[in-house]
Motif scaffolding. Structure first.
Motif, PDB file in Angstrom:
ATOM      1  N   ILE A   1      38.615  39.504  31.546  1.00 36.22           N
ATOM      2  CA  ILE A   1      38.760  38.899  32.778  1.00 36.22           C
ATOM      3  C   ILE A   1      37.324  39.652  33.586  1.00 36.22           C
ATOM      4  CG2 ILE A   1      39.990  39.025  34.965  1.00 36.22           C
ATOM      5  CD1 ILE A   1      42.289  40.085  33.304  1.00 36.22           C
ATOM      6  N   ALA A   2      36.535  38.669  34.038  1.00 37.37           N
ATOM      7  CA  ALA A   2      35.385  38.965  34.744  1.00 37.37           C
ATOM      8  C   ALA A   2      35.789  39.287  36.168  1.00 37.37           C
ATOM      9  CB  ALA A   2      34.432  37.723  34.957  1.00 37.37           C
ATOM     10  N   PRO A   3      34.738  39.932  36.782  1.00 37.15           N
ATOM     11  CA  PRO A   3      34.770  40.500  38.109  1.00 37.15           C
ATOM     12  C   PRO A   3      35.507  39.333  38.993  1.00 37.15           C
ATOM     13  CG  PRO A   3      32.834  41.451  37.364  1.00 37.15           C
ATOM     14  CD  PRO A   3      33.249  40.380  36.348  1.00 37.15           C
ATOM     15  N   ALA A   4      36.487  39.802  39.948  1.00 39.87           N
ATOM     16  CA  ALA A   4      36.982  38.789  40.673  1.00 39.87           C
ATOM     17  C   ALA A   4      37.884  37.635  40.046  1.00 39.87           C
ATOM     18  CB  ALA A   4      36.209  37.780  41.731  1.00 39.87           C
TER      19      ALA A   4
ATOM     20  N   ALA B   1      27.175  39.761  45.633  1.00 41.61           N
ATOM     21  CA  ALA B   1      27.702  38.691  46.282  1.00 41.61           C
ATOM     22  C   ALA B   1      28.601  37.869  45.715  1.00 41.61           C
ATOM     23  CB  ALA B   1      26.708  37.765  46.976  1.00 41.61           C
ATOM     24  N   ALA B   2      28.686  37.907  44.279  1.00 44.62           N
ATOM     25  CA  ALA B   2      29.699  37.318  43.369  1.00 44.62           C
ATOM     26  C   ALA B   2      31.038  37.791  43.628  1.00 44.62           C
ATOM     27  CB  ALA B   2      29.201  37.307  42.034  1.00 44.62           C
ATOM     28  N   PHE B   3      31.022  39.173  43.918  1.00 42.01           N
ATOM     29  CA  PHE B   3      32.545  39.617  44.160  1.00 42.01           C
ATOM     30  C   PHE B   3      32.121  40.665  45.329  1.00 42.01           C
ATOM     31  CE2 PHE B   3      36.639  41.339  43.405  1.00 42.01           C
ATOM     32  CZ  PHE B   3      36.488  42.529  43.446  1.00 42.01           C
ATOM     33  N   LEU B   4      33.097  40.489  46.308  1.00 42.30           N
ATOM     34  CA  LEU B   4      33.088  41.747  47.315  1.00 42.30           C
ATOM     35  C   LEU B   4      34.472  42.029  47.573  1.00 42.30           C
ATOM     36  CD1 LEU B   4      30.895  42.456  49.184  1.00 42.30           C
ATOM     37  CD2 LEU B   4      31.442  40.771  51.059  1.00 42.30           C
ATOM     38  N   ALA B   5      34.670  43.666  47.335  1.00 44.87           N
ATOM     39  CA  ALA B   5      35.999  44.082  47.547  1.00 44.87           C
ATOM     40  C   ALA B   5      36.345  44.375  49.055  1.00 44.87           C
ATOM     41  CB  ALA B   5      35.981  45.305  46.877  1.00 44.87           C
ATOM     42  N   PRO B   6      37.572  44.352  49.349  1.00 42.48           N
ATOM     43  CA  PRO B   6      37.792  44.599  51.012  1.00 42.48           C
ATOM     44  C   PRO B   6      37.004  45.783  51.397  1.00 42.48           C
ATOM     45  CG  PRO B   6      40.006  44.117  49.720  1.00 42.48           C
ATOM     46  CD  PRO B   6      38.583  44.124  48.543  1.00 42.48           C
ATOM     47  N   GLY B   7      36.317  45.549  52.668  1.00 43.46           N
ATOM     48  CA  GLY B   7      35.744  46.727  53.179  1.00 43.46           C
ATOM     49  C   GLY B   7      34.304  46.834  52.463  1.00 43.46           C
TER      50      GLY B   7
END
Length: 760
Positions: free
Chosen positions: A430-433, A540-546
């Motif tokens: 499972i890749a990021p996001a 920018a490919a994955f941005l966690a909450p906050g």
């Protein structure tokens, strides 16, 4: 570091000493370093002083002289020929080799350059009497690297190792200019104080004062001179008594340090190394499972370029892709050095040391963020009995949505749910996001234990259960984001043709679900040139909450822009949440240049603690610092203000990336406080802080105060505690007497508390 030395023609073997943390062990022959204790000479770590134990005055006075070859560490080789010449109209000078300091009143070896191994001073004999003189010449000097190529950056160094009083003198000459590199005890009572010819190929140094006497608080002044890459170097000395010199070669030192800020796997191991221009490794170190590792101080060729690198250690399963691109930071103990020190990020970097440099470069690894979220879903119950209610025998199918909320790939997902039973997940990474859905192998059958039933006395033996349901808490996805665009430089004075303007786009995930494929687009632009598309980093490919990410673009102002008086640029940001959640609406931000600088910063102080119950409890504080202005700020610092506690809050700690702080960027600093007994008064624990930062031009900007408070604080009178009242050390006859004692003690405690509250 050990330097191995050989002498070619005379059949002599010189073993070069080790530069360590304390005085180096004496070497029979060769050269060695002063120890590295504090205040032991500006160049103690980079000058290797000759050991004159193998000096042969008879051979040196021959026509050919005494040839010497020294194999230095790191593959360097130095060779030269030593010649001694008697001067006319003077008594020939004889020599003996001595260790320094020659006497405690001489600065060399006492004030600095202590602990040099071997017989590192060439000392003239007191007899015969008369005006003695001699010239010692080092001819055909060269230093070569491991490939036999000349080293162009070394220095040849000479020092006055005695006192050089009135009537004595030294004259140094070389085919390269001679410069002073250090002066020991400059205010000494005697010695060379006024050298003539510095910066030329001939320097003379006449002694001053009268030696042999003790001067309060003083030593003899000692001069150190050096020539860069000479082929010949000579010392001519004149004395009616005794004088001494010390000679050395100055190269450079390089240390590579590995710092592991955090790990993905506790067994991850890293290696750092330094390679010369041919790719040969001159030094390396491996961390193993430790937090850091360092090479020794490597002797390197001045003027040569070295490649510093980091890699996964041999035999380690370390995956460098699981780590943020490493950052480099270098320092140089050589004062005034013009060597350009590397910085920035990357798996390798290069450095070209100069003579006298003692450079330490540290490469730091930080693990990428890891995380996984789980959402458990329950399908509508299946009414197996057909009785229209959810009761025993009905079934529920459970599924589990797994989201990779980190920055690294994950695999081998397993769900542990004892009530549901075995859960199967699709194989693969499972890749990021990325999202995958796992499903229970079989529907869950509701049992009678899951149903609450009532059986009133006298009713029929038929049980009717109340409604029963299974609930899995979920969080409603609420994707949202903000965009703050800024330009630098943006002042009126910078609004000129050809000026390159850097646009920064700070994107913040203000929702409660991760965002993928964050993209910034320019939607309106009044400039007359071509504005490149904003570029976003890998984050920018994955941005966690906050979380935040900064995208950038640059633009070169044209004359038409200047004629128009301003340039306005509007940008929009889009992103996709995981799964089927609708994306948030695009967010825009506009900036117009030139603009008036309006630096501003805000602070929100908070604590997750809602109640304080006992001394020793730790209260954690968070300080959310936001750049709310339109200029970049640097060095934000949280400053504690008023505090109602009896102790002291720890100094707020801000992360390394807190400076610079772009408009719209947020950084979170932390502090803590350990509750004391004196805080347990029932009154709220109140803490106020502000933040200050540096604005462009050097001014400061301060936030409004922000307060965090804990209102629920226990009231524990002094002398009492959670154990309550204990009576020991007495014998009371009968239960009535015991009760009386307890009653008296209780009344006493009551009046103590009542009196305390009256005082409050």
């Amino acid at each position: 570091m050990v330097l191995a030395t050989t002498i070619a023609a005379a059949g002599l073997t010189l073993g070069l000493a080790t530069a360590g943390a304390g005085p180096a062990a004496a070497a029979a022959n060769g050269c060695g370093y002063a120890d590295t204790s504090a205040n032991n000479g500006t160049h103690a770590s980079t000058i290797c002083w000759f050991d004159f134990s193998a000096f042969d005055a008879t051979e040196a006075r021959s026509t050919e002289g005494q040839p010497i070859e020294i194999a230095l560490d790191g593959g360097l080789v130095a060779d030269f020929t030593v010649k001694v010449t008697n001067l006319p109209n003077s008594v020939p000078m004889n020599f003996e080799a001595r260790s320094t300091p020659l006497e405690t009143r001489f600065a060399f070896g006492t004030d600095a350059y202590r602990g040099i191994p071997g017989l590192n001073a060439l000392y003239s004999l007191a007899s015969p009497s008369g005006n003695k003189a001699a010239k010692i010449t080092f001819d055909d000097i060269r230093v070569t690297d491991a490939q036999g190529d000349p080293v162009a950056g070394y220095s040849f160094v000479a020092a006055d190792a005695e006192d050089n009083v009135r009537g004595e003198s030294f004259a140094w000459s070389s085919d390269k200019p001679l410069n002073e590199i250090e002066r020991l005890a400059p205010n000494g009572g005697w010695g060379c104080k006024n050298p003539v010819g510095l910066g030329t190929t001939s320097v003379t140094c006449a002694g001053t004062g009268v030696g042999g006497t003790t001067i309060a608080g003083g030593k003899s002044t000692a001069l150190l001179v050096a020539a860069d890459t000479p082929t010949t170097f000579a010392t001519t000395w004149v004395t009616s008594a005794r004088s001494a010199i010390a000679i050395g070669v100055q190269t450079a030192k390089l240390t590579v340090v590995k710092q592991v800020a955090s790990r993905i796997d506790p067994a991850d191991s890293f290696t750092v190394s330094a390679e010369d221009s041919t790719g040969a490794v001159v030094g390396q170190a491996t961390t193993g499972t430790a937090g850091s590792a360092s090479t020794p101080g490597l002797v390197v060729a001045p003027g040569s370029t070295y490649t510093l690198g980091e890699s996964a250690a041999d035999g380690s399963a370390t995956n460098l892709a699981d780590y943020v691109t490493p950052s480099w930071s270098c320092t140089n103990t050589a004062a005034g050095s013009t060597t350009v020190l590397p910085s920035g990020t990357g798996s390798t970097t290069t450095v070209t040391p100069a003579a006298g440099d003692d450079i330490t470069c540290t490469v730091t690894n930080t693990a990428k963020a890891t995380g996984i979220s789980l959402q458990k879903l329950a399908a509508p119950p299946v009414d197996a009995s057909g009785d229209g209610i959810t009761d025993a025998g009905d079934t529920i199918v459970y599924s589990f949505v797994v989201t990779n909320t980190g920055q690294t790939d994950i695999d081998t997902v397993a769900i542990d749910d004892p009530k549901v039973g075995t859960v199967s997940c699709p194989p693969g990474t499972i890749a990021p996001a990325g999202v995958t859905t796992c499903t229970a192998d079989a529907p869950y059958v509701i049992t009678t234990a899951d149903v609450t039933a009532a059986h009133p006395l006298g009713s029929p033996a038929v049980l009717t259960s109340n409604a029963s349901s299974t609930s899995t808490p979920t969080v409603t996805p609420e994707p949202s984001m903000t965009l703050v665009k800024s330009a630098s430089p943006s002042a009126q004075a910078d609004f000129t043709e050809g000026q390159i303007v850097t646009y920064s786009f700070v994107v913040t995930n203000t929702g409660n679900v991760p965002l993928a494929d964050v993209a910034v687009q320019d939607t309106a632009f009044t400039g007359t040139g071509t504005l490149p598309s904003p570029a976003c980093p890998a984050g920018a490919a994955f941005l966690a909450p906050g979380a935040q990410v900064v995208c950038t673009a640059s633009y070169t102002l044209t004359q038409l822009d200047i004629d128009a008086g301003s340039v306005t640029n509007t940008a929009s940001v889009t992103a996709d949440p995981p799964g089927l959640t609708p994306p948030p609406p695009p967010t825009t931000s506009t900036v117009t240049i030139p603009q008036l600088a309006a630096p501003a910063v805000s602070l929100v102080k908070s604590t997750p603690v809602t109640a304080i119950t006992a001394a020793g409890q730790v209260v954690d504080y968070s300080f959310s610092v936001t750049n709310t202005g339109n200029t970049t700020l640097t060095d934000p610092e949280v400053i504690e203000g008023s505090f109602s506690g009896v102790g002291t809050v720890s100094t707020p700690d801000c992360p390394a990336g807190a400076s610079p702080l772009l408009p719209g960027q947020v950084v979170v600093c932390t502090a803590s406080y350990t509750v004391r007994a004196g805080d347990l008064t029932g009154r709220p624990l109140v803490n106020t802080a502000t933040v200050t930062a540096t604005a462009p031009g050097g001014g400061s900007v301060d936030s409004d105060p922000s307060t965090a408070r804990v209102d629920d604080v226990a009231d524990v009178p002094p002398g009492t505690g959670p154990a309550g009242l204990a009576i020991t050390g007495m014998t009371v006859g009968g239960t009535v007497a015991a009760a009386a004692v307890l009653l008296i003690a209780g009344l006493a405690l009551f009046f103590v508390r009542r009196r305390r509250r009256a005082v409050e």
